[in-house]
Design a protein around this motif. Structure first.
Motif, PDB file in Angstrom:
ATOM      1  N   THR A 117      12.335   6.779  -1.178  1.00 64.48           N
ATOM      2  CA  THR A 117      13.210   7.844  -1.642  1.00 64.48           C
ATOM      3  C   THR A 117      13.617   7.572  -3.085  1.00 64.48           C
ATOM      4  OG1 THR A 117      14.066   8.177   0.590  1.00 64.48           O
ATOM      5  CG2 THR A 117      15.417   8.998  -1.234  1.00 64.48           C
ATOM      6  N   ALA A 118      13.617   8.598  -3.894  1.00 62.26           N
ATOM      7  CA  ALA A 118      13.982   8.436  -5.305  1.00 62.26           C
ATOM      8  C   ALA A 118      14.657   9.711  -5.779  1.00 62.26           C
ATOM      9  CB  ALA A 118      12.750   8.118  -6.154  1.00 62.26           C
ATOM     10  N   GLY A 119      15.086   9.704  -7.005  1.00 61.07           N
ATOM     11  CA  GLY A 119      15.771  10.869  -7.558  1.00 61.07           C
ATOM     12  C   GLY A 119      16.812  10.472  -8.566  1.00 61.07           C
ATOM     13  N   SER A 120      17.541   9.391  -8.271  1.00 68.75           N
ATOM     14  CA  SER A 120      18.448   8.831  -9.276  1.00 68.75           C
ATOM     15  C   SER A 120      17.592   8.005 -10.230  1.00 68.75           C
ATOM     16  CB  SER A 120      19.516   7.958  -8.603  1.00 68.75           C
ATOM     17  OG  SER A 120      20.341   8.740  -7.782  1.00 68.75           O
ATOM     18  N   LEU A 121      17.329   8.554 -11.386  1.00 70.28           N
ATOM     19  CA  LEU A 121      16.347   7.951 -12.282  1.00 70.28           C
ATOM     20  C   LEU A 121      16.724   6.516 -12.658  1.00 70.28           C
ATOM     21  CD1 LEU A 121      15.552  10.976 -14.608  1.00 70.28           C
ATOM     22  CD2 LEU A 121      14.195  10.084 -12.722  1.00 70.28           C
ATOM     23  N   GLY A 122      15.717   5.660 -12.718  1.00 69.39           N
ATOM     24  CA  GLY A 122      15.909   4.270 -13.110  1.00 69.39           C
ATOM     25  C   GLY A 122      15.852   3.288 -11.962  1.00 69.39           C
ATOM     26  N   GLN A 123      15.872   3.795 -10.719  1.00 63.68           N
ATOM     27  CA  GLN A 123      15.931   2.890  -9.568  1.00 63.68           C
ATOM     28  C   GLN A 123      14.560   2.509  -9.026  1.00 63.68           C
ATOM     29  OE1 GLN A 123      18.490   4.737  -6.659  1.00 63.68           O
ATOM     30  NE2 GLN A 123      20.332   4.419  -7.890  1.00 63.68           N
ATOM     31  N   GLY A 124      13.557   3.316  -9.318  1.00 59.15           N
ATOM     32  CA  GLY A 124      12.259   3.135  -8.670  1.00 59.15           C
ATOM     33  C   GLY A 124      11.594   1.798  -8.923  1.00 59.15           C
ATOM     34  N   LEU A 125      11.676   1.292 -10.160  1.00 59.47           N
ATOM     35  CA  LEU A 125      11.000   0.034 -10.448  1.00 59.47           C
ATOM     36  C   LEU A 125      11.651  -1.120  -9.685  1.00 59.47           C
ATOM     37  CD1 LEU A 125       8.670  -1.263 -11.979  1.00 59.47           C
ATOM     38  CD2 LEU A 125      10.237  -1.704 -13.877  1.00 59.47           C
ATOM     39  N   SER A 126      12.959  -1.054  -9.476  1.00 59.36           N
ATOM     40  CA  SER A 126      13.621  -2.067  -8.658  1.00 59.36           C
ATOM     41  C   SER A 126      13.085  -2.033  -7.236  1.00 59.36           C
ATOM     42  CB  SER A 126      15.135  -1.839  -8.642  1.00 59.36           C
ATOM     43  OG  SER A 126      15.701  -2.036  -9.915  1.00 59.36           O
ATOM     44  N   CYS A 127      12.930  -0.819  -6.683  1.00 60.84           N
ATOM     45  CA  CYS A 127      12.390  -0.680  -5.324  1.00 60.84           C
ATOM     46  C   CYS A 127      10.957  -1.201  -5.255  1.00 60.84           C
ATOM     47  CB  CYS A 127      12.432   0.784  -4.904  1.00 60.84           C
ATOM     48  SG  CYS A 127      14.086   1.489  -4.798  1.00 60.84           S
ATOM     49  N   ALA A 128      10.158  -0.862  -6.255  1.00 55.29           N
ATOM     50  CA  ALA A 128       8.770  -1.324  -6.272  1.00 55.29           C
ATOM     51  C   ALA A 128       8.694  -2.842  -6.398  1.00 55.29           C
ATOM     52  CB  ALA A 128       8.025  -0.653  -7.422  1.00 55.29           C
ATOM     53  N   THR A 129       9.594  -3.415  -7.195  1.00 58.64           N
ATOM     54  CA  THR A 129       9.634  -4.871  -7.339  1.00 58.64           C
ATOM     55  C   THR A 129       9.964  -5.520  -6.000  1.00 58.64           C
ATOM     56  OG1 THR A 129      10.262  -4.753  -9.669  1.00 58.64           O
ATOM     57  CG2 THR A 129      10.826  -6.778  -8.490  1.00 58.64           C
ATOM     58  N   GLY A 130      10.940  -4.971  -5.292  1.00 60.51           N
ATOM     59  CA  GLY A 130      11.275  -5.496  -3.978  1.00 60.51           C
ATOM     60  C   GLY A 130      10.115  -5.385  -3.005  1.00 60.51           C
ATOM     61  N   ALA A 131       9.409  -4.251  -3.019  1.00 60.82           N
ATOM     62  CA  ALA A 131       8.255  -4.071  -2.139  1.00 60.82           C
ATOM     63  C   ALA A 131       7.143  -5.054  -2.472  1.00 60.82           C
ATOM     64  CB  ALA A 131       7.740  -2.635  -2.244  1.00 60.82           C
ATOM     65  N   ALA A 132       6.943  -5.316  -3.765  1.00 62.90           N
ATOM     66  CA  ALA A 132       5.908  -6.266  -4.173  1.00 62.90           C
ATOM     67  C   ALA A 132       6.257  -7.686  -3.737  1.00 62.90           C
ATOM     68  CB  ALA A 132       5.716  -6.198  -5.692  1.00 62.90           C
ATOM     69  N   ILE A 133       7.541  -8.040  -3.833  1.00 62.21           N
ATOM     70  CA  ILE A 133       7.977  -9.358  -3.355  1.00 62.21           C
ATOM     71  C   ILE A 133       7.760  -9.459  -1.844  1.00 62.21           C
ATOM     72  CG2 ILE A 133       9.983 -10.860  -3.002  1.00 62.21           C
ATOM     73  CD1 ILE A 133      11.059  -9.773  -5.687  1.00 62.21           C
ATOM     74  N   GLY A 134       8.128  -8.396  -1.116  1.00 62.06           N
ATOM     75  CA  GLY A 134       7.930  -8.390   0.326  1.00 62.06           C
ATOM     76  C   GLY A 134       6.477  -8.551   0.709  1.00 62.06           C
ATOM     77  N   SER A 135       5.603  -7.876  -0.030  1.00 61.41           N
ATOM     78  CA  SER A 135       4.172  -7.995   0.237  1.00 61.41           C
ATOM     79  C   SER A 135       3.675  -9.416   0.001  1.00 61.41           C
ATOM     80  CB  SER A 135       3.399  -7.016  -0.650  1.00 61.41           C
ATOM     81  OG  SER A 135       2.009  -7.154  -0.461  1.00 61.41           O
ATOM     82  N   LYS A 136       4.181 -10.039  -1.065  1.00 56.46           N
ATOM     83  CA  LYS A 136       3.820 -11.433  -1.335  1.00 56.46           C
ATOM     84  C   LYS A 136       4.264 -12.348  -0.193  1.00 56.46           C
ATOM     85  CE  LYS A 136       2.142 -11.633  -5.696  1.00 56.46           C
ATOM     86  NZ  LYS A 136       0.897 -12.329  -6.099  1.00 56.46           N
ATOM     87  N   LEU A 137       5.482 -12.127   0.296  1.00 52.22           N
ATOM     88  CA  LEU A 137       6.003 -12.963   1.381  1.00 52.22           C
ATOM     89  C   LEU A 137       5.193 -12.782   2.657  1.00 52.22           C
ATOM     90  CD1 LEU A 137       9.844 -12.469   0.813  1.00 52.22           C
ATOM     91  CD2 LEU A 137       8.508 -14.540   0.359  1.00 52.22           C
TER      92      LEU A 137
END
Length: 278
Positions: A117-137
């Motif tokens: 979910t997105a819409g409040s601009l500026g938050q997406g890269l934080s979410c993607a970073t978290g997803a990438a960390i999760g994938s690494k784990l």
């Protein structure tokens, strides 16, 4: 490098998605036409060539994910998801109407196939970073993609996420900046100049590439190159045009952020795209 047959396929697929999106927004009569058109080539190359996904199993473990941080381009994403078979194309006619599963900004709770979910601009890269960390784990081999607007990167949270993604050596994170030169309040260089973008991202520890964001060959080569990089995230700066592919939208690129579209304009756009009557 795409061969001629592949290139022709992706060029035609971009026309298909533009036509679906125009028709979708025209049903409502108003929408974010400019920014929806400028990301078509990026999203087509991701969904029709690179992303490991399964429309029959949208929650598949280890799937690649897209975080559409510039969520007002949701109608383009919906067109692609419908075309891929996540839901019936008839649902596109319900865009942003009461009871719809397709709000104007992408919502993972409402829409099958939307990863964040997105819409409040500026938050997406934080979410993607978290997803990438999760994938690494999890060690599931997924690649996380994130699409941002060039106005959106005025937000400080983008750069906090960029710093942390670099610190975590997230080579499974590939971001795109839809650099169409415009944001809601004017041209990006007037509101808050961010160029030179390559230098800024590089200074935050990212590998950087820059391409014509409407050249499927160039986008293909950039994504392929990004997937070979190790120990750093990659950002691909895509120079684009708001409203690309439709003459009256291209002509109004400075004023087509959220605009009305008449039935006559819909017909003209579909005719220009060679999809009249769809």
């Amino acid at each position: 490098m795409l061969n001629q047959q592949e290139r022709e396929y992706f060029v035609e697929k971009c026309k298909d998605i533009r036509a679906l999106t125009i028709d979708e927004i025209a049903t409502l009569g108003v929408g974010h036409l400019g920014g929806c058109m400028s990301v078509v080539e990026i999203m087509v190359m991701l969904y029709y060539k690179y992303m490991n996904i399964d429309p029959k199993n949208p929650k598949m473990e280890g799937r690649d994910r897209l975080v559409l941080s510039k969520a007002h381009a949701g109608p383009t994403l919906y067109s692609i998801l419908a075309d891929k078979g996540y839901f019936d194309k008839s649902e596109l006619k319900t865009l942003n109407q009461p009871g719809t599963h397709l709000p104007s900004h992408a919502n993972m709770v409402l829409t099958t196939g939307v990863d964040m979910t997105a819409g409040s601009l500026g938050q997406g890269l934080s979410c993607a970073t978290g997803a990438a960390i999760g994938s690494k784990l999890r060690k599931d081999g997924a690649t996380i993609y994130c699409i941002m607007g060039d106005g959106e990167i005025n937000e400080g949270q983008i750069w906090e996420a960029a710093s942390y993604a670099s610190h975590m050596k997230l080579d499974n994170l590939i971001a795109f900046v839809d650099a169409n030169g415009m944001q809601l309040d004017g041209e990006t260089w007037e509101v808050n100049k961010m160029d030179p973008l390559m230098d800024k991202w590089r200074s935050f520890g990212w590998r950087t590439l820059e391409v014509d964001g409407h050249d499927v060959n160039a986008i293909d080569a950039a994504i392929a190159t990004a997937k070979t990089f190790m120990d750093k995230p990659t950002v691909i700066i895509c120079r684009t045009l708001k409203g690309k592919g439709v003459s009256f939208l291209e002509a109004s690129w400075k004023n087509n952020h959220n605009v009305k579209i008449s039935p006559e304009q819909r017909d003209q756009a579909l005719e220009e795209l060679g999809r009249k009557g769809e």
